[in-house]
Structures are given as C-alpha cells and as structure tokens.
Motif scaffolding. Structure first.
Motif, PDB file in Angstrom:
ATOM      1  N   CYS A  55      37.223  50.260  40.313  1.00  0.00           N
ATOM      2  CA  CYS A  55      36.985  49.578  41.583  1.00  0.00           C
ATOM      3  C   CYS A  55      36.822  48.096  41.255  1.00  0.00           C
ATOM      4  O   CYS A  55      35.824  47.706  40.649  1.00  0.00           O
ATOM      5  CB  CYS A  55      35.704  50.070  42.239  1.00  0.00           C
ATOM      6  N   GLU A  56      37.796  47.292  41.635  1.00  0.00           N
ATOM      7  CA  GLU A  56      37.751  45.862  41.329  1.00  0.00           C
ATOM      8  C   GLU A  56      37.041  45.154  42.474  1.00  0.00           C
ATOM      9  O   GLU A  56      37.406  45.321  43.635  1.00  0.00           O
ATOM     10  CB  GLU A  56      39.176  45.335  41.137  1.00  0.00           C
ATOM     11  N   ILE A  57      36.016  44.372  42.159  1.00  0.00           N
ATOM     12  CA  ILE A  57      35.131  43.808  43.185  1.00  0.00           C
ATOM     13  C   ILE A  57      35.390  42.335  43.466  1.00  0.00           C
ATOM     14  O   ILE A  57      34.604  41.690  44.146  1.00  0.00           O
ATOM     15  CB  ILE A  57      33.651  44.023  42.801  1.00  0.00           C
ATOM     16  N   GLY A  58      36.487  41.792  42.954  1.00  0.00           N
ATOM     17  CA  GLY A  58      36.776  40.372  43.130  1.00  0.00           C
ATOM     18  C   GLY A  58      37.153  40.002  44.551  1.00  0.00           C
ATOM     19  O   GLY A  58      37.273  40.842  45.434  1.00  0.00           O
ATOM     20  N   SER A  59      37.394  38.709  44.752  1.00  0.00           N
ATOM     21  CA  SER A  59      37.658  38.179  46.082  1.00  0.00           C
ATOM     22  C   SER A  59      39.113  38.355  46.522  1.00  0.00           C
ATOM     23  O   SER A  59      39.407  38.264  47.704  1.00  0.00           O
ATOM     24  CB  SER A  59      37.288  36.693  46.124  1.00  0.00           C
ATOM     25  N   LYS A  60      40.022  38.595  45.575  1.00  0.00           N
ATOM     26  CA  LYS A  60      41.444  38.725  45.904  1.00  0.00           C
ATOM     27  C   LYS A  60      41.809  40.201  46.100  1.00  0.00           C
ATOM     28  O   LYS A  60      41.364  41.061  45.336  1.00  0.00           O
ATOM     29  CB  LYS A  60      42.278  38.143  44.765  1.00  0.00           C
ATOM     30  N   VAL A  61      42.615  40.481  47.112  1.00  0.00           N
ATOM     31  CA  VAL A  61      43.131  41.835  47.295  1.00  0.00           C
ATOM     32  C   VAL A  61      44.337  41.982  46.372  1.00  0.00           C
ATOM     33  O   VAL A  61      45.294  41.206  46.465  1.00  0.00           O
ATOM     34  CB  VAL A  61      43.535  42.095  48.762  1.00  0.00           C
ATOM     35  N   ASP A  66      49.749  45.822  40.288  1.00  0.00           N
ATOM     36  CA  ASP A  66      49.192  44.654  39.607  1.00  0.00           C
ATOM     37  C   ASP A  66      48.406  45.125  38.400  1.00  0.00           C
ATOM     38  O   ASP A  66      47.689  46.134  38.457  1.00  0.00           O
ATOM     39  CB  ASP A  66      48.236  43.880  40.525  1.00  0.00           C
ATOM     40  N   VAL A  67      48.538  44.407  37.305  1.00  0.00           N
ATOM     41  CA  VAL A  67      47.752  44.668  36.100  1.00  0.00           C
ATOM     42  C   VAL A  67      46.967  43.399  35.808  1.00  0.00           C
ATOM     43  O   VAL A  67      47.554  42.328  35.668  1.00  0.00           O
ATOM     44  CB  VAL A  67      48.653  45.040  34.897  1.00  0.00           C
ATOM     45  N   VAL A  68      45.640  43.501  35.776  1.00  0.00           N
ATOM     46  CA  VAL A  68      44.790  42.333  35.548  1.00  0.00           C
ATOM     47  C   VAL A  68      43.763  42.634  34.466  1.00  0.00           C
ATOM     48  O   VAL A  68      43.379  43.781  34.260  1.00  0.00           O
ATOM     49  CB  VAL A  68      44.066  41.887  36.849  1.00  0.00           C
ATOM     50  N   HIS A  69      43.341  41.592  33.768  1.00  0.00           N
ATOM     51  CA  HIS A  69      42.260  41.711  32.796  1.00  0.00           C
ATOM     52  C   HIS A  69      40.948  41.693  33.572  1.00  0.00           C
ATOM     53  O   HIS A  69      40.782  40.879  34.489  1.00  0.00           O
ATOM     54  CB  HIS A  69      42.296  40.557  31.802  1.00  0.00           C
ATOM     55  N   VAL A  70      40.022  42.572  33.188  1.00  0.00           N
ATOM     56  CA  VAL A  70      38.764  42.683  33.921  1.00  0.00           C
ATOM     57  C   VAL A  70      37.555  42.671  32.997  1.00  0.00           C
ATOM     58  O   VAL A  70      37.665  42.973  31.809  1.00  0.00           O
ATOM     59  CB  VAL A  70      38.720  43.976  34.780  1.00  0.00           C
ATOM     60  N   LYS A  71      36.420  42.311  33.594  1.00  0.00           N
ATOM     61  CA  LYS A  71      35.107  42.492  32.974  1.00  0.00           C
ATOM     62  C   LYS A  71      34.513  43.739  33.620  1.00  0.00           C
ATOM     63  O   LYS A  71      34.746  44.002  34.800  1.00  0.00           O
ATOM     64  CB  LYS A  71      34.199  41.302  33.278  1.00  0.00           C
ATOM     65  N   ILE A  72      33.722  44.476  32.862  1.00  0.00           N
ATOM     66  CA  ILE A  72      33.152  45.744  33.354  1.00  0.00           C
ATOM     67  C   ILE A  72      31.623  45.635  33.407  1.00  0.00           C
ATOM     68  O   ILE A  72      30.962  45.745  32.375  1.00  0.00           O
ATOM     69  CB  ILE A  72      33.539  46.923  32.417  1.00  0.00           C
ATOM     70  N   ASN A  92      38.061  40.965  38.126  1.00  0.00           N
ATOM     71  CA  ASN A  92      39.156  40.232  37.501  1.00  0.00           C
ATOM     72  C   ASN A  92      38.564  39.028  36.754  1.00  0.00           C
ATOM     73  O   ASN A  92      37.784  38.266  37.328  1.00  0.00           O
ATOM     74  CB  ASN A  92      40.114  39.776  38.606  1.00  0.00           C
ATOM     75  N   VAL A  93      38.929  38.859  35.478  1.00  0.00           N
ATOM     76  CA  VAL A  93      38.372  37.740  34.703  1.00  0.00           C
ATOM     77  C   VAL A  93      38.770  36.388  35.282  1.00  0.00           C
ATOM     78  O   VAL A  93      38.101  35.381  35.033  1.00  0.00           O
ATOM     79  CB  VAL A  93      38.768  37.805  33.211  1.00  0.00           C
ATOM     80  N   ASN A  94      39.842  36.350  36.083  1.00  0.00           N
ATOM     81  CA  ASN A  94      40.286  35.098  36.698  1.00  0.00           C
ATOM     82  C   ASN A  94      39.706  34.879  38.098  1.00  0.00           C
ATOM     83  O   ASN A  94      40.052  33.898  38.752  1.00  0.00           O
ATOM     84  CB  ASN A  94      41.822  35.056  36.761  1.00  0.00           C
ATOM     85  N   ASP A  95      38.843  35.769  38.545  1.00  0.00           N
ATOM     86  CA  ASP A  95      38.203  35.585  39.845  1.00  0.00           C
ATOM     87  C   ASP A  95      37.258  34.384  39.774  1.00  0.00           C
ATOM     88  O   ASP A  95      36.575  34.190  38.761  1.00  0.00           O
ATOM     89  CB  ASP A  95      37.417  36.848  40.222  1.00  0.00           C
ATOM     90  N   PRO A  96      37.187  33.580  40.841  1.00  0.00           N
ATOM     91  CA  PRO A  96      36.287  32.424  40.825  1.00  0.00           C
ATOM     92  C   PRO A  96      34.821  32.768  40.547  1.00  0.00           C
ATOM     93  O   PRO A  96      34.075  31.945  40.040  1.00  0.00           O
ATOM     94  CB  PRO A  96      36.436  31.827  42.233  1.00  0.00           C
ATOM     95  N   GLU A  97      34.423  34.001  40.874  1.00  0.00           N
ATOM     96  CA  GLU A  97      33.019  34.405  40.659  1.00  0.00           C
ATOM     97  C   GLU A  97      32.805  35.241  39.396  1.00  0.00           C
ATOM     98  O   GLU A  97      31.694  35.702  39.149  1.00  0.00           O
ATOM     99  CB  GLU A  97      32.520  35.199  41.870  1.00  0.00           C
ATOM    100  N   ALA A  98      33.830  35.433  38.598  1.00  0.00           N
ATOM    101  CA  ALA A  98      33.735  36.328  37.438  1.00  0.00           C
ATOM    102  C   ALA A  98      32.608  35.938  36.475  1.00  0.00           C
ATOM    103  O   ALA A  98      31.963  36.811  35.885  1.00  0.00           O
ATOM    104  CB  ALA A  98      35.064  36.373  36.688  1.00  0.00           C
ATOM    105  N   SER A  99      32.338  34.655  36.343  1.00  0.00           N
ATOM    106  CA  SER A  99      31.308  34.209  35.393  1.00  0.00           C
ATOM    107  C   SER A  99      29.906  34.667  35.777  1.00  0.00           C
ATOM    108  O   SER A  99      29.004  34.681  34.945  1.00  0.00           O
ATOM    109  CB  SER A  99      31.328  32.684  35.260  1.00  0.00           C
ATOM    110  N   LYS A 100      29.713  35.075  37.032  1.00  0.00           N
ATOM    111  CA  LYS A 100      28.395  35.546  37.489  1.00  0.00           C
ATOM    112  C   LYS A 100      28.112  36.993  37.075  1.00  0.00           C
ATOM    113  O   LYS A 100      26.966  37.427  37.082  1.00  0.00           O
ATOM    114  CB  LYS A 100      28.315  35.498  39.017  1.00  0.00           C
ATOM    115  N   PHE A 101      29.166  37.764  36.761  1.00  0.00           N
ATOM    116  CA  PHE A 101      29.010  39.212  36.600  1.00  0.00           C
ATOM    117  C   PHE A 101      29.058  39.638  35.133  1.00  0.00           C
ATOM    118  O   PHE A 101      30.105  39.583  34.498  1.00  0.00           O
ATOM    119  CB  PHE A 101      30.099  39.949  37.402  1.00  0.00           C
ATOM    120  N   HIS A 102      27.893  40.052  34.634  1.00  0.00           N
ATOM    121  CA  HIS A 102      27.781  40.499  33.247  1.00  0.00           C
ATOM    122  C   HIS A 102      27.319  41.951  33.157  1.00  0.00           C
ATOM    123  O   HIS A 102      27.664  42.645  32.215  1.00  0.00           O
ATOM    124  CB  HIS A 102      26.814  39.599  32.474  1.00  0.00           C
ATOM    125  N   ASP A 103      26.510  42.381  34.120  1.00  0.00           N
ATOM    126  CA  ASP A 103      25.976  43.738  34.099  1.00  0.00           C
ATOM    127  C   ASP A 103      25.789  44.221  35.534  1.00  0.00           C
ATOM    128  O   ASP A 103      25.955  43.449  36.485  1.00  0.00           O
ATOM    129  CB  ASP A 103      24.646  43.782  33.334  1.00  0.00           C
TER     130      ASP A 103
END
Length: 152
Positions: A55-61, A66-72, A92-103
């Motif tokens: 379940c990808e929680i980023g801002s882009k649909v 699509d194949v994207v690199h993700v943080k879990i 998605n590691v390229n999501d503008p908010e990705a840096s906020k999500f670590h755990d």
C-alpha cells in the motif's frame, strides 16, 4: 534473489479489487513470494502463494504497471482463509514527503487516520463479492519497519 516476477493470480483468475469509496487498490513487491507450504512463525499460517502486497501512501496516484523505489515504515498481516497475506505500508522515495517517514509511528503522526482507514478497507473489501470480513493477525496492529524488513 532468484524469485520470479509474476502476476498475482488467485484460483486461476487475475485479482479484482472492488471499489469501496474512497479507497483504491494496491500493488505488490516484485520478486517476493508468500510460500503456501511454509508456516509463518508470527501468524501460524502458511503464505497465500502470491507476492507481498504493498500500500503506497504517497501523494501521487500511481498507474498500473508503475515500478517505484519505496521506503517501508511498517506492515499489516491478514490471515484470510487461514493464509498469511502481508500488506506492506510504503512511500515512494521520490515523494515530496518521503523524508518524514521512517517508521510506522511517522505514518500515525503525519497521516492521521490513514492506518485506521487502511485497516477497515482490508477488513471489508471482499464483502461486495459476497465473501466474509477478512481476518487480521495481531488484532489488526500494524507492525514497525524492523518487523516489516524481517518479513521481506
């Protein structure tokens, strides 16, 4: 890993996800497989013979295929029909908010209500097909990043 990339198929059919407004579908982690002959120590159920769901929680649909690199940051487990069916929470590691999500706690903090909505969607999404509510492992508790990485 030498696991093949394969289409998620259940009972010889491609998966279909009912539209339960406002929730959408989900994807899978390529080259993973939930072994139907191996009992998962944490759920006491064998795998569902499919890739691990994401379940990808980023801002882009994302679009189909699509194949994207993700943080879990975390993971949820269903034990549908006695089979373990893992659901990774990813961004998605390229999501503008990705840096906020670590755990998983970051998902609770920055996307309040998202995990509860996801849990309810997975609990009820098969009901329009005439099936029963899905069963959840760990009383529906989302597990953290360390747990998720062990599952992968």
């Amino acid at each position: 890993s030498l696991n093949p990339i394969k289409q998620d198929v259940k009972y010889g059919k491609l998966p279909y996800v009912a539209n339960i407004f406002p929730h959408k579908g989900y994807g899978a982690l390529p080259q993973t497989w939930e072994d139907p002959h191996q009992k998962d120590k944490s759920t006491d159920c064998c795998g569902d013979n499919n890739p691990i769901d994401v379940c990808e929680i980023g801002s882009k649909v994302l679009s189909r295929r699509d194949v994207v690199h993700v943080k879990i940051p975390g993971i949820l487990a269903l034990t549908d029909q006695g089979e373990t069916d893992w659901k990774l929470i990813a961004i998605n590691v390229n999501d503008p908010e990705a840096s906020k999500f670590h755990d998983i706690e970051d998902v609770k903090k920055y996307k309040p209500g998202y995990l509860e909505a996801t849990l309810n969607w997975f609990r009820f999404y098969k009901i329009p097909e005439g099936k029963l509510e899905n069963q959840l492992a760990f009383n529906g508790e989302f597990k953290n990043k360390a747990f998720a990485l062990k599952v992968i």
